[in-house]
Design an enzyme around this catalytic site. Sequence first.
Site, short mmCIF file in Angstrom:
data_model
loop_
_atom_site.label_atom_id
_atom_site.label_comp_id
_atom_site.label_asym_id
_atom_site.label_seq_id
_atom_site.Cartn_x
_atom_site.Cartn_y
_atom_site.Cartn_z
N ARG A 172 0.81 -1.22 0.00
CA ARG A 172 0.00 0.00 0.00
C ARG A 172 0.85 1.27 0.00
O ARG A 172 0.47 2.28 0.59
CB ARG A 172 -0.97 0.00 1.19
CG ARG A 172 -1.93 -1.15 1.22
CD ARG A 172 -2.82 -1.21 -0.02
NE ARG A 172 -3.68 -2.39 0.02
CZ ARG A 172 -3.37 -3.55 -0.54
NH1 ARG A 172 -2.21 -3.69 -1.20
NH2 ARG A 172 -4.18 -4.59 -0.46
N SER A 221 -11.30 0.51 2.40
CA SER A 221 -10.56 0.12 3.61
C SER A 221 -9.94 1.34 4.27
O SER A 221 -9.19 2.09 3.63
CB SER A 221 -9.47 -0.90 3.26
OG SER A 221 -10.04 -2.11 2.81
N GLU A 291 -5.04 3.94 5.73
CA GLU A 291 -4.92 3.64 4.30
C GLU A 291 -5.60 4.73 3.48
O GLU A 291 -5.13 5.11 2.42
CB GLU A 291 -5.54 2.28 3.98
CG GLU A 291 -5.40 1.89 2.52
CD GLU A 291 -5.75 0.44 2.24
OE1 GLU A 291 -6.30 0.17 1.17
OE2 GLU A 291 -5.47 -0.43 3.10
#
Length: 305
Positions: A172, A221, A291
């Site tokens: 990520r 998310s 995130e």
Amino acid sequence: MSVDLAALPRTRGTLRERVPLGPLTWLRVGGPARLFFQPADLDDLRTFRRALDGALPVFPMGVASNVLVRDGGLEAAVVRLGGPLARIEVEGTTLVAGGGARDQRVAQEACRAGLSGLEFLIGIPGTIGGAVAMNAGAFGGETGERLRWAELLDREGRLLRLSRDELGLAYRRSSLPAEAIVLRTAFALVPGDPTAIRARMDAIRAEREAAQPLGVATGGSTFKNPPGRKAWKLIEEAGCRGLRLGAAMVSEKHCNFLINTGGAGAAELEGLGERVRERVRAHSGVALEWEIVRVGEPAPGGAAA
């Protein structure tokens, strides 16, 4: 920051001032962007980027499915790519996609060409530029696994082509240069049976529908999975499922999703996220990492979490 539009060269795309960003984000929150630019093509974008000359930061924004813009807005030039900069082409077993191309459309085009390797993108509601910037992944796949190179426009208006290794992709995250805009990407795929590829994509859609809150204002998310752990499980174990702060709520269906139930501001959503982080840290000792990308300034008299 003062920016004189009259001093900028005439653009062929759309250039506007003080555009509210809330309606353009999945969370439906956020103040205005100082400038909002949708270039007609690459030359238009390069002309605009060079003319800014560092006077104003540039923030590339796709469909903003994982972006939280704070209530005071974003003192930047927000750039959204479309048209030629969202084109998808197939060359043998290589798929080339513009930075503005939707992830799900890329997956569909690969399927039509009988190419496998990007099925997971059908479950990610973003754009390819964002997928590279955060090495997006889901359902067993990750952007960097098939990426060969990405072409970028840097803050000085120069064109760069970086390989997958040069992009520094990790879980990520990436090492894109500051304010770089992803223009084009190339993915190395493998031939496959379109029927089998389509079946895998249908299975991903069904899994996403069963597990995630759809049809509501959310940002995907919220927190990254810590090494060897699942963020949603840590959140659930800390008693945060269904937790509320004003009109912001932790999803009952998937507790790593924040939901705007109607009328929440960015401060409420970010504050709820920080409250979740505090409870998880107190319960398990794990410090969750955001995130969702949080940008902009708090509203006057307010404060960012």
